[in-house]
Write an enzyme that holds these catalytic residues in place. Structure first.
Site: not given
Length: 498
Positions: A60, A63, A120, A223
């Site tokens: 992720s 993202k 997420s 993140k």
């Protein structure tokens, strides 16, 4: 009796869940290769690197790029934060982590961004990509164009969320670069990554790494990522005083061990980074635009307070030659210009006449003051067949006799003046952002071209919003435009001069 039968089942489920979390999940991630990178965010200087260029599964962390492209699209007017996105069946079917969106559901882009950044959410990330480019495949192509423009030379992307897919790979170095660009290219959105909770429209969501945000002093993002193939990944940033460090880890064995390792790397960065250092922001990459279009931004018109607009040029239609407007011709007095050949012939004829006259017996010598022009007249009189010159019209001036002055400054007309009674305007509403005001101005201009053609679109900043105005109209045109717009349910009122 029934309660006694259920008790062993509950204990078995609890034991299985514990075994999964403590043994199976960490072991599945143990095979994921480890990589790490630490930089001083102010300068981009690398302070630590281990296996930083190995192409691994980013999970992720992907993202970050999805959100970067969303921020770019908003900045360039492709889409607005309050635009409603219709959720496709494909986006709704994405596996967890997800927001739980339903096919056909409408939700504002701002909520999708919050869900992707904080929770997420995979369904939200896919919906963002589809809203901007129309499909996951088209958005993946844009991700790769943008990654190359950012300098992420060893990354390739296949989807917007980061779930494992063949060829969807990145590196610790590239993701560190990505985190730095998010921080400095879009500081107005960076606070999203430090929110412990956020309103995602349909429900409240919590940050996937709130423990590190709470436990490590100065941590404010960025993140997390996890898949079995990737392990536990994290790009983190922290600021202490004037120092800012970004640390990246790929292939952590668990959330706890990953966070502990990132904290060690952040400590290492703060120990090595100088206290005082000039900020050297990364260069913002060229905007890629939708579908591979090249975008040129025209500068702002400061005099009228009009924001610059974005012009998208496809490769086939790219301008090859920049044409210039022709200068408006200046009024000038008519000038009679004599051809050089005619002057030379007249002088030669006059000289021959003088010589012939001097050679005749008894001819008088010409006066010393005789000029070539006088001689030319005498020749004309002596020869009746010679063509007579046409008398110069009054008002014509020989170029040679004109007073030489500096060349006048030529004026290039690029717009119609709003003077001469065109000092009225109309207002079509007050909006919460400049983008919304500009958008309604464009939509109104396209729907009412007959009366608003040639007017000036102007956004005026107020204490409680942004006014969308059309200026440079006559009173009659402003009145007619408002009546026509109001008949189609548009907000409109006239603005008097001054």
């Amino acid at each position: 009796m029934k309660n006694r039968n259920r008790q062993p089942i509950r204990l078995g489920l609890w034991a299985f869940a514990t075994l999964w979390m403590l043994v199976i999940l960490p072991l599945s991630a143990a095979a994921a290769p480890y990589a790490a990178m630490v930089i001083d965010a102010r300068s981009g200087k690398v302070l630590h690197a281990e296996n930083a260029d190995a192409r691994l599964h980013p999970a992720s962390l992907t993202k970050m790029l999805t959100l970067y492209i969303a921020f770019e699209a908003i900045e360039h007017g492709e889409i607005g934060l309050d635009d409603e996105v219709v959720i496709s069946r494909f986006a709704a079917s994405e596996p967890p982590s997800k927001l739980g969106l339903k096919s056909g559901q409408r939700i504002k882009l701002r909520y999708l961004i919050r869900a992707a950044a904080v929770k997420s959410a995979n369904d939200a990330a896919t919906a963002i990509g589809e809203a901007i480019e129309g499909s996951e495949a088209a958005f993946a192509r844009r991700m790769n164009r943008t990654a190359q423009a950012l300098g992420m030379s060893r990354s390739t992307f296949k989807n917007a969320h980061g779930l494992t897919e063949e060829g969807h790979l990145s590196t610790a170095r590239d993701m560190t670069v990505m985190g730095r660009h998010l921080l400095y290219d879009f500081p107005e959105y960076y606070n999203l990554f430090s929110r412990i909770t956020a309103d995602a429209g349909v429900r409240k969501v919590s940050h996937t790494n709130r423990k590190l945000l709470r436990d490590y002093k100065g941590a404010d993002g960025i993140k997390t990522g996890y898949t079995r193939a990737a392990g536990f990944n994290l790009v983190a940033s922290a600021e202490l005083g004037s120092e800012r460090i970004i640390a990246t880890v790929f292939g952590g064995r668990s959330t706890a061990t990953r966070n502990a390792r990132v904290a060690e790397l952040l400590d290492l960065g703060f120990r090595q980074a100088p206290t005082q250092m000039a900020l050297n922001r990364p260069a913002k990459p060229r905007y890629q635009g939708p579908g591979g279009t090249r975008v040129v931004t025209v500068g702002d018109n400061e005099e009228h307070g009009v924001a610059g607009k974005t012009v998208r040029l496809t490769t086939a239609a790219a301008v090859k030659t920049s044409l210039r407007p022709k200068a408006r011709p200046l009024p000038a007095e008519p000038v009679l210009i004599a051809a050089a050949d005619d002057i030379e012939k007249a002088l030669a004829a006059a000289q021959e006449a003088d010589i012939a006259a001097a050679s005749l017996p008894g001819a008088e010598q010409p006066a010393p003051a005789t000029t070539p022009v006088t001689a030319a007249v005498a020749v004309a009189r002596a020869d009746p067949d010679m063509p007579r010159p046409v008398r110069r019209p009054e008002g014509l001036t020989l170029a040679s006799l004109q007073t030489q002055t500096e060349d006048p400054v030529q004026e290039v007309v690029t717009r119609i003046s709003t003077s001469g009674g065109r000092n009225w305007g109309i207002n079509v509403g007050r909006y919460p952002s400049q983008y919304a005001a500009r958008k309604i101005l464009l939509r109104t201009a396209l729907s009412e071209m007959s009366t608003l053609d040639g007017s000036l679109r102007k956004v005026v900043t107020r204490s409680n919003g942004y006014d969308a105005n059309f200026m440079g109209l006559t009173r009659e045109t402003a009145d007619l435009a408002c009546r026509r717009l109001q008949s189609r349910q548009f907000t409109c009122f006239m603005i008097e001069p001054g």
